[in-house]
Every structure is written in structure tokens, then in C-alpha cells.
Scaffold this active site. Structure first.
Site, PDB file in Angstrom:
ATOM      1  N   ASP A  86       0.827  -1.196   0.000  1.00  0.00           N
ATOM      2  CA  ASP A  86       0.000   0.000   0.000  1.00  0.00           C
ATOM      3  C   ASP A  86       0.867   1.254   0.000  1.00  0.00           C
ATOM      4  O   ASP A  86       1.855   1.322  -0.734  1.00  0.00           O
ATOM      5  CB  ASP A  86      -0.969  -0.032   1.174  1.00  0.00           C
ATOM      6  CG  ASP A  86      -0.248  -0.081   2.526  1.00  0.00           C
ATOM      7  OD1 ASP A  86       0.994  -0.038   2.555  1.00  0.00           O
ATOM      8  OD2 ASP A  86      -0.946  -0.140   3.562  1.00  0.00           O
ATOM      9  N   ASP A 143       4.617  -6.850   8.148  1.00  0.00           N
ATOM     10  CA  ASP A 143       3.815  -5.746   7.631  1.00  0.00           C
ATOM     11  C   ASP A 143       3.178  -4.957   8.766  1.00  0.00           C
ATOM     12  O   ASP A 143       3.229  -3.720   8.793  1.00  0.00           O
ATOM     13  CB  ASP A 143       2.734  -6.283   6.694  1.00  0.00           C
ATOM     14  CG  ASP A 143       1.870  -5.188   6.099  1.00  0.00           C
ATOM     15  OD1 ASP A 143       0.980  -4.674   6.817  1.00  0.00           O
ATOM     16  OD2 ASP A 143       2.070  -4.837   4.918  1.00  0.00           O
TER      17      ASP A 143
END
Length: 252
Positions: free
Chosen positions: A152, A225
Site C-alpha cells: 500500500d 507488515d
């Protein structure tokens, strides 16, 4: 931004706060029938900001909500739990079910002569189920470690701050000037793809260090993450020295 009883949330946390706010006043936001028929005005009200900001890509989000509700009603008895059960504890099978049935999760791009699948939202949906249910019951997946990081905006910033990723001067100038990068552009694909590779390298190194120290740990790309995303949010002045890539998309 959305203000909850405890704090002001932005980004993902503002989404959570908006959903909780709606449910507290009796709006059935997680009901498939409501999702299938929700109007633009209803969605805009549910996800309204407590600041002057407005939710971006509203029309696309309304379509995604409507489509998801209709698919749940037509194919899964109105409940996503049937998707999970159909996967039989297989994370990759659940991702396939999601991508095959829900159009807004088909996060792919054409890079050079190859079709590249990132599937950020499909993967994070599976990981959220795994995390929230502590890997038990519907949250148990026999191959959860096959999921990659979720490509992202924020994690690439963290990877740059840790010098895991290095950007060219040309790309740095584009980011600093806040130049818009179109969805599917080679630059976007490269940032996202190299972020996955970078997190895999971190994961390998963490596992190596654990073995060298004689320690047994449970770690995967999901946890890498999570750490990087939280770190980036907690260290905004540092990571924002190089802005994130400006790509307007429904896929992340």
C-alpha cells in the site's frame, strides 16, 4: 478523520470508527441486504468525516458495497462466513474465492508483458480474520504463512526509512512534488512489488537471526507488515520526509 470515544482515527482507523459509529445507532452496515441496496447518500453519511474532509472515490465504494452485498445474497446465503468455511482452512483458496466472486478485490496490473497480482485487500481480509480470531475456529488457516505483505502507501515509506528500499532521484522528485501516479503505472507496480520483496528479505533475516540465537519464533510476512505499518504511523515526521506515492485507487 473520525472521532471515537477514545481518539481521533485517520485512514484505516477512521474506517473502523465510522463502522462502529454506524452500528451504535442501529445502521446494519454488515448486513448483506443493507449492503446490496445502500444508496450513495447512506454510504456518504456512514463514512462522513468529523473534519472537513470527504471520503474519496465515493461512487466506486458504493458500487463495491452494493456488489458485495448482492454476491453474498446470491452465492453465500448472505454471510461471508460461508466463504470462509468453503475454503476449508486454506488461506490461498479463500483468496481465490474472494477474487473470483468479488470484483473490487481484483487488484492486478499489467507490468511490461506480465499480469501482476497484488491482491492487497483480499490478503489483508484473510489476515484480519486470522488475527482477530487468534488463528482459531474460522480464523484457522493451515497455510497462513503463504500470504505476502500488503502493498500500500505506508509500508513502502517505512522500507525507505530503514534503507530496505532505495528510490532513484527521479522518483524522489516525483514524490516530493506530489505528482499523481496513475493506477497500474509501472512506477506504482515497482514500488508495490519491491515492497513485497523487501518484506520477504526482512522476514528471511529475522528467521536467520532467530536460528543463530537458538530461538523459536512464529513470524511471517503479515507480522512484518503490521510492525512496519504501525511504525510508519508512529513516526510520521520521519517517514513523511519522503511523501508516499500519490495513486488514487480502490485497491488499497
Amino acid at each position: 478523520a473520525v472521532v471515537s470515544t477514545q481518539s481521533t482515527g485517520t485512514g484505516y482507523w477512521s474506517l473502523c470508527a465510522a463502522v462502529n459509529r454506524a452500528m451504535k445507532v442501529g445502521i446494519p452496515v454488515t448486513d448483506a441486504e443493507f449492503m446490496a441496496s445502500a444508496t450513495k447518500e447512506q454510504v456518504e453519511t456512514i463514512f462522513r468525516s468529523d473534519t472537513e474532509g470527504k471520503i474519496p472515490l465515493l461512487d466506486e465504494r458504493v458500487k463495491a458495497i452494493n456488489d458485495a452485498g448482492k454476491v453474498l445474497l446470491e452465492r453465500f446465503f448472505g454471510s461471508f462466513s460461508f466463504c470462509v468455511m468453503r475454503a476449508d482452512k486454506d488461506a490461498q483458496k479463500l483468496i481465490d474465492i474472494i477474487v473470483d466472486n468479488f470484483e473490487s478485490y481484483r487488484d492486478m496490473c499489467q507490468y511490461k508483458d506480465k499480469t501482476v497480482s497484488f491482491l492487497k485487500r483480499a490478503q489483508i481480509l484473510v489476515s484480519d480474520i486470522w488475527t482477530c480470531l487468534d488463528g482459531k475456529g474460522l480464523g484457522e488457516f493451515k497455510n497462513i504463512n503463504t500470504i505476502t505483505m500488503f502493498a500500500d502507501y505506508r509500508v513502502p515509506q517505512a522500507l525507505v526509512a530503514f534503507n530496505v528500499l532505495q528510490y532513484s532521484d527521479e522518483l524522489k522528485n516525483k514524490l516530493k512534488s506530489r505528482e499523481r501516479i496513475a493506477p497500474g503505472d509501472d512506477i506504482e507496480c515497482e514500488i508495490r512489488g519491491m515492497s513485497i520483496y523487501g518484506c520477504d528479505q526482512i522476514l528471511e533475516r529475522v528467521e536467520e537471526l532467530a536460528m543463530e540465537g537458538g530461538r523459536e519464533i512464529e513470524v511471517n510476512a503479515i507480522l512484518v507488515d503490521y510492525f512496519l505499518w504501525e511504525w510508519a504511523r508512529d513516526n510520521r515526521p520521519l517517514v513523511d520526509e519522503l511523501p508516499f506515492h500519490r495513486t488514487r485507487t480502490v485497491y488499497y
